[in-house]
Design a protein around this motif. Structure first.
Motif, PDB file in Angstrom:
ATOM      1  N   HIS A 282       4.035   0.398  13.896  1.00  0.00           N
ATOM      2  CA  HIS A 282       3.837   1.019  12.580  1.00  0.00           C
ATOM      3  C   HIS A 282       5.042   1.557  11.831  1.00  0.00           C
ATOM      4  O   HIS A 282       6.053   2.230  12.526  1.00  0.00           O
TER       5      HIS A 282
ATOM      6  N   THR B  50       4.688   5.879   3.726  1.00  0.00           N
ATOM      7  CA  THR B  50       3.804   5.555   2.729  1.00  0.00           C
ATOM      8  C   THR B  50       4.158   4.595   1.522  1.00  0.00           C
ATOM      9  O   THR B  50       3.708   4.117   0.880  1.00  0.00           O
TER      10      THR B  50
ATOM     11  N   SER C 238      -0.464   4.394   0.011  1.00  0.00           N
ATOM     12  CA  SER C 238      -1.478   5.888   0.553  1.00  0.00           C
ATOM     13  C   SER C 238      -1.387   5.857   2.245  1.00  0.00           C
ATOM     14  O   SER C 238      -2.155   6.774   2.493  1.00  0.00           O
ATOM     15  N   THR C 239      -1.034   4.999   2.807  1.00  0.00           N
ATOM     16  CA  THR C 239      -1.120   4.667   4.189  1.00  0.00           C
ATOM     17  C   THR C 239       0.347   4.513   5.008  1.00  0.00           C
ATOM     18  O   THR C 239       1.061   3.815   4.210  1.00  0.00           O
ATOM     19  N   PHE C 240       0.518   4.727   6.165  1.00  0.00           N
ATOM     20  CA  PHE C 240       1.443   3.995   7.111  1.00  0.00           C
ATOM     21  C   PHE C 240       1.181   2.641   6.983  1.00  0.00           C
ATOM     22  O   PHE C 240      -0.016   2.219   7.035  1.00  0.00           O
ATOM     23  N   LYS C 241       2.217   1.665   7.211  1.00  0.00           N
ATOM     24  CA  LYS C 241       1.958   0.160   7.792  1.00  0.00           C
ATOM     25  C   LYS C 241       1.977  -0.076   9.098  1.00  0.00           C
ATOM     26  O   LYS C 241       2.806   0.466   9.906  1.00  0.00           O
ATOM     27  N   SER C 242       1.256  -1.225   9.417  1.00  0.00           N
ATOM     28  CA  SER C 242       1.386  -1.644  10.679  1.00  0.00           C
ATOM     29  C   SER C 242       2.219  -2.974  10.310  1.00  0.00           C
ATOM     30  O   SER C 242       2.175  -3.559   9.420  1.00  0.00           O
TER      31      SER C 242
ATOM     32  N   LYS D 118       6.423   4.566   9.782  1.00  0.00           N
ATOM     33  CA  LYS D 118       5.927   6.071   9.411  1.00  0.00           C
ATOM     34  C   LYS D 118       6.338   6.424   7.907  1.00  0.00           C
ATOM     35  O   LYS D 118       7.340   7.262   7.875  1.00  0.00           O
TER      36      LYS D 118
ATOM     37  N   GLU E 121       0.831  -1.077   0.014  1.00  0.00           N
ATOM     38  CA  GLU E 121       0.006   0.012   0.202  1.00  0.00           C
ATOM     39  C   GLU E 121       0.927   1.140  -0.065  1.00  0.00           C
ATOM     40  O   GLU E 121       1.885   1.215   0.778  1.00  0.00           O
TER      41      GLU E 121
END
Length: 160
Positions: free
Chosen positions: A129, A133, A106-110, A131, A104
């Motif tokens: 997470h 994208t 468009s967002t930070f990852k967990s 920090k 992905e």
């Protein structure tokens, strides 16, 4: 819900004279599972995702051994530290890192970590997470000394 099928992306085995194992080109699946089995003779046990030296990976650890349980919040590391309770001198350890939606952008990852090693029955679990994208395209496992021969890192991809 059906059980997902794990597809091996790559496996590396340490020859006994290297302080790092790196897998690149981690693409093509929705989720990533990294499994490491390792032994080395000195402190230091880190995983870099995308080999970033600036992206922070805040993580909350819960860990225990035969006499103690504890937790720790680590907020400033640019890697995932796999031995939150200290040194792993000359003992075998195993760790797993799960990164859902690792591609992905468009967002930070967990990420979720399970780790354990054969000394005083030490175990640890963490969640954190990344920090950034950026998609995760590489993983590098680094130790403070040469990995013993037979140490491995395997990346698996799966969907669903």
């Amino acid at each position: 819900m059906p059980t997902p099928t794990y597809y091996p992306i790559a496996t590396l085995s340490a020859p006994g004279n290297s302080t790092e194992m790196q897998i690149t080109n981690l693409q093509g699946y929705q989720h990533l599972l990294i499994v490491m089995h390792y032994k080395f003779s000195n402190a230091g046990n880190y995983v870099y995702l995308n080999t970033s030296t600036t992206t922070q990976h805040p993580i909350q650890w819960v860990y225990a051994n035969t006499t103690t349980t504890a937790n720790e919040l680590i907020t400033q590391d640019n890697y995932i530290r796999l031995n939150p309770t200290g040194n792993l001198n000359s003992v075998w350890g195993v760790s797993r890192i799960f990164v859902p939606n690792y591609g992905e952008t468009s967002t930070f990852k967990s990420f979720f970590v399970e780790t354990g090693w054969k000394t005083s029955f030490n175990i640890g679990m963490g969640a954190g997470h990344i920090k950034s994208t950026s998609a995760i395209t590489s993983v590098k496992h680094v130790s403070g000394s040469n990995f013993d021969a037979g140490s491995t890192i395997t990346a698996y991809g799966f969907n669903g």
